[in-house]
Design a protein around this motif. Structure first.
Motif, PDB file in Angstrom:
ATOM      1  N   ASP A 119      -5.682 -92.986  46.950  1.00 38.42           N
ATOM      2  CA  ASP A 119      -7.086 -92.671  47.242  1.00 38.42           C
ATOM      3  C   ASP A 119      -7.959 -92.643  45.995  1.00 38.42           C
ATOM      4  N   VAL A 120      -7.382 -92.966  44.816  1.00 32.98           N
ATOM      5  CA  VAL A 120      -8.171 -92.897  43.584  1.00 32.98           C
ATOM      6  C   VAL A 120      -7.903 -94.101  42.683  1.00 32.98           C
ATOM      7  N   TYR A 121      -8.884 -94.351  41.800  1.00 27.29           N
ATOM      8  CA  TYR A 121      -8.730 -95.276  40.682  1.00 27.29           C
ATOM      9  C   TYR A 121      -8.939 -94.505  39.392  1.00 27.29           C
ATOM     10  N   ASP A 122      -8.271 -94.921  38.323  1.00 30.82           N
ATOM     11  CA  ASP A 122      -8.412 -94.244  37.042  1.00 30.82           C
ATOM     12  C   ASP A 122      -9.692 -94.678  36.332  1.00 30.82           C
ATOM     13  N   LEU A 123     -10.152 -93.805  35.440  1.00 26.28           N
ATOM     14  CA  LEU A 123     -11.302 -94.089  34.585  1.00 26.28           C
ATOM     15  C   LEU A 123     -10.823 -94.607  33.234  1.00 26.28           C
ATOM     16  N   ASP A 124     -11.704 -95.353  32.557  1.00 30.56           N
ATOM     17  CA  ASP A 124     -11.407 -95.848  31.214  1.00 30.56           C
ATOM     18  C   ASP A 124     -12.056 -94.903  30.213  1.00 30.56           C
ATOM     19  N   LEU A 125     -11.297 -93.908  29.768  1.00 28.16           N
ATOM     20  CA  LEU A 125     -11.863 -92.870  28.915  1.00 28.16           C
ATOM     21  C   LEU A 125     -11.944 -93.269  27.448  1.00 28.16           C
ATOM     22  N   GLU A 126     -11.771 -94.555  27.176  1.00 29.19           N
ATOM     23  CA  GLU A 126     -12.092 -95.075  25.846  1.00 29.19           C
ATOM     24  C   GLU A 126     -13.512 -95.625  25.815  1.00 29.19           C
ATOM     25  N   ASN A 127     -14.177 -95.677  26.960  1.00 30.28           N
ATOM     26  CA  ASN A 127     -15.546 -96.175  27.063  1.00 30.28           C
ATOM     27  C   ASN A 127     -16.516 -95.087  26.590  1.00 30.28           C
TER      28      ASN A 127
ATOM     29  N   CYS B  39     -17.647 -91.488  28.361  1.00 26.41           N
ATOM     30  CA  CYS B  39     -17.366 -90.206  27.703  1.00 26.41           C
ATOM     31  C   CYS B  39     -18.630 -89.363  27.588  1.00 26.41           C
ATOM     32  N   ASN B  40     -19.721 -89.989  27.201  1.00 34.34           N
ATOM     33  CA  ASN B  40     -20.984 -89.264  27.077  1.00 34.34           C
ATOM     34  C   ASN B  40     -21.447 -88.728  28.430  1.00 34.34           C
TER      35      ASN B  40
ATOM     36  N   VAL C 205     -19.306 -85.694  29.395  1.00 29.98           N
ATOM     37  CA  VAL C 205     -19.722 -84.520  28.620  1.00 29.98           C
ATOM     38  C   VAL C 205     -20.985 -83.933  29.231  1.00 29.98           C
ATOM     39  N   ASP C 206     -21.894 -84.788  29.679  1.00 27.97           N
ATOM     40  CA  ASP C 206     -23.127 -84.315  30.324  1.00 27.97           C
ATOM     41  C   ASP C 206     -22.824 -83.596  31.645  1.00 27.97           C
ATOM     42  N   VAL C 207     -21.785 -84.024  32.349  1.00 27.10           N
ATOM     43  CA  VAL C 207     -21.381 -83.339  33.580  1.00 27.10           C
ATOM     44  C   VAL C 207     -21.005 -81.891  33.268  1.00 27.10           C
TER      45      VAL C 207
END
Length: 432
Positions: A139-147, A151-152, A155-157
Motif C-alpha cells: 500500500d506504499v511507495y518509498d520516498l527518495d530522501l536524498e532529494n 527534505c526541505n 522539515v517544513d511539515v
C-alpha cells in the motif's frame, strides 16, 4: 539532544494511543475526554499513531493502515478536524502532559499527494518505477530522501506541527531515513523548537544487517543519537527475549542478557531506550503467557530498566491482543482491578526514581529462566530487579548480596541468604 527536558525523560511514562481504536468513537475529542484517566494513571506523554488521511490505492483492510499516508499536512477526517487536534493539544497541556505524534517519512501511500504532484520525490527501482526498497508493503511507495527539495518539505511539515503545539515526534523506521534529512531537521529544531522530544523506531539488528547486505543505507543506533534522537526502541535486544518467550530456549534468554550488557557500553552515557514489550507491531504479553505471575514479570522488568516506561494502550487493562491496524477494533475497557493496581504501582516506581537518578542497569549473565538486573543510583543506593519467567525459579547468583530487603512492589521483607532466592513473582529489592 534537545535542551533540558531530556534530563527528565528517563523517568517519564509514555502512553501510545491508536486513536481509531482507543475509544468507541475513535476521535481526538474522545481522547480529550480520557485525559483525566490518563493523568490519574500517571501518564506524562501521550503518543498518537499517525493522524493524517490514509491512501485508498491498495488499501489494507477496510479502513487502511495509518502508516500509508496520503497527505502529511491534512488530518484524517475519521479522527476529527484540525480544530479538534488543536483542542486536544491544549487540553493535554492543561493537564501538564505532553503530546507527540507518529511521523512516517520513509514512505507514503501509493496515491499520495506527493506521488501525484512531485513524482520526482519518489524512490525508483532499476526500471524507473515507483517502488519500495525492501518488503512487501503493497500500500506504499518509498520516498527518495536524498532529494533536497523533499527534505526541505518534510522539515517544513515538522515545523508546521510544532507550531500547533506538538511536543515531539516518533519517527517510523527511522533507521531508513537519510542523514541528509535528519541533519536538516536537527538544525531547524535546535533553532526553533529546542525542547522537541524525538523518539526513533530503530530497526532490529538482523534487519539492519539484511539491508546493508543489499547495499541499502541503514543508520546505526549510535548515529541516530548523534543526529538528535533522545530515545530509541529496545529493538537492539528485544528480539532475543521475544524468541525465548516463543520457544523457551534459554540460549535466547542468555543472548538477551548479553545484549542488555552491550547496550550500556555501546551507546552514549545519556542515551535512552523506551522500556516496554508491547506496541502496535508486537505481541501482547498475554499472548506469550496467560499465567499471571509470568505476565507480572514481563510487565515489571521494563520499567525497572533505565529509560522511560512505555505503555501501549490496554496494558493496564490486561488487553489480550494487539488491536487490528487496518480495521475498527475497539479496545476492551473492562478492568482487572488487581492487575490495574499492579501497573499503577510500576508507574509509581518509575516516577520515584527521579529522587534517586538511575545511573546504570546491569543484568546478571547467570544461566537460568529469570532476569536479574542491578540498578545503581546517583545517591549510592543499589537495587535488585528479579523477574522469574517460570514458576518457583531458584536463583543462585553471586551478584545477589546476602541481607534483608524490602520488596518495593509489596512492601514486604525478603531475605537473601547464601546468594540464594526462590520466587515466582517479580521483585524490586532495596536493602533494608
Amino acid at each position: 539532544m534537545f535542551n533540558n527536558y531530556k534530563d527528565e525523560l528517563a523517568n517519564k511514562v509514555i502512553y501510545q494511543i491508536y486513536t481509531r481504536n482507543f475509544t468507541r468513537e475513535g476521535t481526538f475529542n474522545a481522547i480529550s475526554e480520557k485525559l483525566d484517566y490518563l493523568k490519574d494513571l500517571g501518564v506524562d506523554i501521550i503518543y498518537l499513531l499517525p493522524i493524517s488521511p490514509i491512501g485508498k490505492l491498495n488499501r489494507k483492510g477496510k479502513l487502511g493502515s495509518p502508516y500509508a499516508i496520503e497527505d502529511y499536512l491534512a488530518i484524517n477526517p475519521e479522527l476529527g478536524t484540525l480544530d479538534d487536534l488543536t483542542n486536544l493539544i491544549i487540553n493535554t497541556h492543561a493537564k501538564k502532559m505532553k503530546i507527540i505524534i507518529d511521523i512516517v517519512f520513509n514512505h507514503t501511500s501509493r496515491d499520495s499527494k506527493i506521488s501525484l504532484v512531485h513524482p520526482d520525490w519518489m524512490y525508483r527501482d532499476k526500471n524507473g518505477q515507483m517502488a519500495n526498497k525492501v518488503g512487501d508493503w503493497s500500500d506504499v511507495y518509498d520516498l527518495d530522501l536524498e532529494n533536497d527539495e523533499l527534505c526541505n518539505y518534510l522539515v517544513d511539515v515538522i515545523d508546521y506541527y510544532s507550531s500547533l503545539g506538538i511536543d515531539g515526534y516518533r519517527f517510523d523506521v527511522v533507521s531508513l531515513l537519510s542523514r541528509k534529512f535528519l541533519e536538516k531537521l536537527q538544525k531547524m529544531l535546535l533553532e526553533k523548537y529546542p525542547n522537541t522530544i524525538l523518539l526513533g523506531e530503530s530497526v532490529e539488528p538482523s534487519f539492519n544487517g539484511y539491508l546493508r547486505s543489499r547495499n541499502i543505507s541503514c543508520l546505526s543506533d549510535g548515529e541516530l543519537y548523534q543526529l538528535g534522537f533522545d530515545m530509541l526502541y529496545m529493538y537492539d535486544c528485544y528480539p532475543y527475549l521475544r524468541s525465548y518467550l516463543e520457544n523457551g530456549n534459554l540460549n535466547d534468554l542468555n543472548v538477551f542478557k548479553m545484549a542488555l550488557l552491550h547496550e550500556n557500553s555501546a551507546n552514549p552515557k545519556d542515551s535512552l531506550r523506551i522500556r516496554g514489550l508491547e506496541n502496535h507491531d508486537q505481541k501482547r504479553i498475554y499472548e506469550f503467557s496467560k499465567k499471571k505471575n509470568i505476565m507480572m514479570s514481563l510487565a515489571a522488568m521494563t520499567p525497572f530498566m533505565k529509560g522511560p516506561m512505555f505503555i501501549y494502550n490496554g496494558l493496564e487493562t490486561k488487553a489480550k491482543k494487539v488491536l487490528n491496524l487496518f480495521n475498527k477494533d475497539s479496545l476492551d475497557w473492562s478492568i482487572d482491578e488487581d492487575w490495574f493496581n499492579f501497573i499503577r504501582r510500576l508507574i509509581v516506581y518509575k516516577k520515584d526514581q527521579i529522587s534517586r537518578e538511575l545511573l546504570l542497569s546491569l543484568p546478571s549473565l547467570k544461566d537460568g529462566a529469570y532476569l536479574l538486573i542491578t540498578n545503581y543510583y546517583s545517591n549510592g543506593q543499589k537495587a535488585y530487579g528479579i523477574f522469574p519467567l517460570k514458576n518457583n525459579v531458584k536463583i543462585f547468583d553471586d551478584d545477589l548480596e546476602d541481607g534483608i530487603y524490602i520488596n518495593y512492589l509489596t512492601n514486604k521483607e525478603v531475605i537473601i541468604s547464601n546468594h540464594l532466592l526462590k520466587t515466582s513473582l517479580p521483585l524490586y529489592l532495596f536493602k533494608k
